[in-house]
Scaffold this active site. Structure first.
Site, PDB file in Angstrom:
ATOM      1  N   GLU A 183      -3.904  17.318  35.062  1.00  0.00           N
ATOM      2  CA  GLU A 183      -4.554  18.466  34.419  1.00  0.00           C
ATOM      3  C   GLU A 183      -3.889  18.787  33.093  1.00  0.00           C
ATOM      4  O   GLU A 183      -2.657  18.832  33.003  1.00  0.00           O
ATOM      5  CB  GLU A 183      -4.474  19.663  35.371  1.00  0.00           C
ATOM      6  CG  GLU A 183      -5.688  20.539  35.331  1.00  0.00           C
ATOM      7  CD  GLU A 183      -6.931  19.839  35.857  1.00  0.00           C
ATOM      8  OE1 GLU A 183      -7.716  19.324  35.019  1.00  0.00           O
ATOM      9  OE2 GLU A 183      -7.122  19.795  37.080  1.00  0.00           O
ATOM     10  N   HIS A 184      -4.731  19.004  32.086  1.00  0.00           N
ATOM     11  CA  HIS A 184      -4.279  19.268  30.720  1.00  0.00           C
ATOM     12  C   HIS A 184      -3.470  18.090  30.170  1.00  0.00           C
ATOM     13  O   HIS A 184      -2.558  18.274  29.367  1.00  0.00           O
ATOM     14  CB  HIS A 184      -3.482  20.587  30.646  1.00  0.00           C
ATOM     15  CG  HIS A 184      -4.377  21.782  30.815  1.00  0.00           C
ATOM     16  ND1 HIS A 184      -5.109  22.310  29.781  1.00  0.00           N
ATOM     17  CD2 HIS A 184      -4.701  22.508  31.914  1.00  0.00           C
ATOM     18  CE1 HIS A 184      -5.827  23.340  30.225  1.00  0.00           C
ATOM     19  NE2 HIS A 184      -5.599  23.473  31.527  1.00  0.00           N
ATOM     20  N   ASP A 213      -5.440  15.151  29.348  1.00  0.00           N
ATOM     21  CA  ASP A 213      -6.378  14.270  28.612  1.00  0.00           C
ATOM     22  C   ASP A 213      -6.229  14.398  27.096  1.00  0.00           C
ATOM     23  O   ASP A 213      -6.204  13.398  26.379  1.00  0.00           O
ATOM     24  CB  ASP A 213      -7.836  14.431  29.082  1.00  0.00           C
ATOM     25  CG  ASP A 213      -8.431  15.816  28.911  1.00  0.00           C
ATOM     26  OD1 ASP A 213      -7.684  16.766  28.578  1.00  0.00           O
ATOM     27  OD2 ASP A 213      -9.656  15.954  29.119  1.00  0.00           O
ATOM     28  N   GLY A 264     -19.833  27.557  34.583  1.00  0.00           N
ATOM     29  CA  GLY A 264     -18.530  28.171  34.324  1.00  0.00           C
ATOM     30  C   GLY A 264     -17.586  28.137  35.515  1.00  0.00           C
ATOM     31  O   GLY A 264     -16.632  28.906  35.572  1.00  0.00           O
ATOM     32  N   SER A 322     -17.233  21.323  35.310  1.00  0.00           N
ATOM     33  CA  SER A 322     -17.833  20.631  34.168  1.00  0.00           C
ATOM     34  C   SER A 322     -19.341  20.737  34.102  1.00  0.00           C
ATOM     35  O   SER A 322     -20.041  19.747  33.877  1.00  0.00           O
ATOM     36  CB  SER A 322     -17.434  19.159  34.153  1.00  0.00           C
ATOM     37  OG  SER A 322     -16.117  19.054  33.799  1.00  0.00           O
ATOM     38  N   SER A 323     -19.832  21.942  34.277  1.00  0.00           N
ATOM     39  CA  SER A 323     -21.271  22.141  34.082  1.00  0.00           C
ATOM     40  C   SER A 323     -21.646  21.774  32.652  1.00  0.00           C
ATOM     41  O   SER A 323     -22.718  21.201  32.410  1.00  0.00           O
ATOM     42  CB  SER A 323     -21.665  23.582  34.393  1.00  0.00           C
ATOM     43  OG  SER A 323     -20.860  24.478  33.668  1.00  0.00           O
ATOM     44  N   ASP A 347     -13.986  15.051  31.086  1.00  0.00           N
ATOM     45  CA  ASP A 347     -15.200  15.503  31.768  1.00  0.00           C
ATOM     46  C   ASP A 347     -16.397  14.631  31.388  1.00  0.00           C
ATOM     47  O   ASP A 347     -17.177  14.210  32.245  1.00  0.00           O
ATOM     48  CB  ASP A 347     -15.493  16.963  31.404  1.00  0.00           C
ATOM     49  CG  ASP A 347     -14.310  17.873  31.673  1.00  0.00           C
ATOM     50  OD1 ASP A 347     -13.381  17.444  32.375  1.00  0.00           O
ATOM     51  OD2 ASP A 347     -14.320  19.003  31.175  1.00  0.00           O
TER      52      ASP A 347
HETATM   53  C1  GLA Z   1     -11.282  21.267  30.701  1.00  0.00           C
HETATM   54  C2  GLA Z   1     -11.502  20.278  29.552  1.00  0.00           C
HETATM   55  C3  GLA Z   1     -10.929  18.903  29.890  1.00  0.00           C
HETATM   56  C4  GLA Z   1      -9.490  19.013  30.372  1.00  0.00           C
HETATM   57  C5  GLA Z   1      -9.349  20.083  31.435  1.00  0.00           C
HETATM   58  C6  GLA Z   1      -7.918  20.324  31.828  1.00  0.00           C
HETATM   59  O1  GLA Z   1     -12.028  20.861  31.811  1.00  0.00           O
HETATM   60  O2  GLA Z   1     -12.880  20.153  29.289  1.00  0.00           O
HETATM   61  O3  GLA Z   1     -11.034  18.061  28.777  1.00  0.00           O
HETATM   62  O4  GLA Z   1      -8.623  19.244  29.300  1.00  0.00           O
HETATM   63  O5  GLA Z   1      -9.898  21.325  31.032  1.00  0.00           O
HETATM   64  O6  GLA Z   1      -7.378  19.199  32.440  1.00  0.00           O
END
Ligand code: GLA
Length: 396
Positions: free
Chosen positions: A44-45, A47, A137, A141-142, A187
């Site tokens: 997470e965080h 990418d 939301g 990833s909508s 996403d």
């Molecule tokens: C959101 C962003 C992704 C990623 C995540 C955290 O979903 O769209 O690109 O950075 O946060 O991992």
């Protein structure tokens, strides 16, 4: 499927979209596509730091149906009930001198952004309807599923070169320019390239992905939507991204992907404590993601679960993107036997947790979380699904 027994069926969504199309435009839609939302298992965080991520595509999708129309004017309608803005938008195809820009309604910015960044030419005008089973939301990833659905739809009207990575990147660009979110590639990538029965280990530097099988019937992936979303999301996301870029620059690296804990420790004096913590999360999370993918390949679920919890704790304490609601959901899940791991998933500040557990522990885990969580959670028992695809319009 949702744990309340509601089957979130692509076929049902498709028929609803087709009926809406007939009502609004008359005649039948000629093209139908869908693109999935995603859940990130770990990474997470990382990418936008060129790191590793391990998401999977969901059975929850955005469907787009429509047809080519003459002239320059496009019409798109959404049948999403939770949208409280106008549900229809009309806009002209972009030209060099008049590109599509952001405006209202907000949901239409994703559509306009993808039209603007589409890589095939010449794009004809179209009329279309959107329907989605991805909670808006909710951290699943909508928005990427909407962007990728639009792109896949446009490919049917006017094919591009078929390069799937370039497709994901174009959709990411749409989010940057038209939604104003400086997101990474995860996403959109998994919404395009997701593979049924597999999570994807994506290297966000090389943009290569390795499918990791995930079909063990004794295992369940449970998503719990906290149904809260704190308003900080947008500004905090870009500030995290800037902090990471700043840390990489101080360490003399092009991104935190190239940094080690030794590098970080060696530069401790040059970094303020917040920046240090952000970088520590990213460096360790990339390592955890590599280890987790290996553990999953070996069926070492306990090890995988432990890494999930470490990831959550790091997001809570070092990266500071969790919130009390997500922390309660994770703590509650981890109180039960048969649960391997649980963590917040996605950007944070609300949205969902993802929990890996033994199939036979599912019912009691859901019940326990419901008892412990003061809000109104929604549960999804889910399986890794296919990326964006064309849907058949015959035989329905
Ligand atoms: C959101 C962003 C992704 C990623 C995540 C955290 O979903 O769209 O690109 O950075 O946060 O991992």
């Amino acid at each position: 499927m949702a744990a309340d027994g509601n089957v979130l069926d692509v076929a049902a969504l498709l028929s609803a979209a087709r009926r809406a199309y007939e009502r609004s435009y008359g005649g039948e839609a000629q093209v139908a596509v869908c693109a999935p939302g995603r859940v990130n298992l770990i990474g997470e965080h990382t990418d936008y730091n060129q790191g590793l991520v391990l998401p999977m595509a969901l059975p929850l999708v955005t469907v787009m149906v429509g047809s080519i129309t003459s002239g320059q004017s496009c019409s798109v309608e959404t049948i999403a009930e939770s949208v409280d803005e106008p549900k229809r938008v009309d806009f002209d195809l972009p030209t060099e001198s008049s590109p599509l820009t952001r405006g209202k309604p907000a949901w239409a910015n994703y559509v306009k952004g993808v039209v603007q960044h589409y890589r095939g030419r010449p794009l004809p005008a179209f009329k279309a309807v959107l329907a989605s089973s991805v909670p808006l939301g909710g951290g699943l990833s909508s928005s990427a599923s909407l962007e990728v659905a639009v792109y896949t739809f446009l490919q049917q009207l006017c094919p591009d070169d078929g390069d799937e990575i370039a497709k994901a990147v174009a959709c990411q660009q749409a989010e940057h320019t038209h939604a104003g979110v400086p997101c990474g590639i995860m996403d959109q990538f998994v919404s395009v390239l997701g593979k049924q029965g597999h999570a994807l280990l994506i290297d966000c530097r090389s943009l290569e992905a390795v499918p990791v099988p995930l079909t063990d019937p004794s295992l369940v992936i449970l998503i719990t939507n906290s149904n809260v979303r704190h308003s900080l999301t947008g500004s905090e996301y870009s500030s995290r991204r800037k902090q990471c870029e700043n840390a990489a620059a101080i360490l003399g690296k092009s991104s935190l992907r190239d940094a080690t804990m030794q590098d970080l420790e060696g530069s401790q004096e040059s970094l303020d404590s917040v920046t240090y913590r952000r970088a520590e999360h990213v460096i360790k999370e990339i390592e955890r993601t590599a280890q987790a993918a290996e553990a999953l390949k070996r069926g070492a679920y306990k090890e995988f679960g432990k890494l999930m919890v470490e990831s959550h704790n790091s997001l809570r304490d070092l990266y500071e993107v969790s919130c009390p609601e997500l922390d309660v959901l994770v703590t509650a899940a981890m109180e039960l036997d048969g649960v391997f791991g649980s963590r917040m998933t996605g950007g944070g500040f609300g949205g969902c947790t993802v929990t890996l557990l033994q199939a036979d522990a599912t019912e009691r885990t859901i019940k326990h979380i419901q008892e412990r969580y003061k809000g109104h959670p929604t549960f999804y028992i889910t399986t890794p699904s296919e990326g964006a695809r064309v849907l058949s319009l015959t035989g329905n």
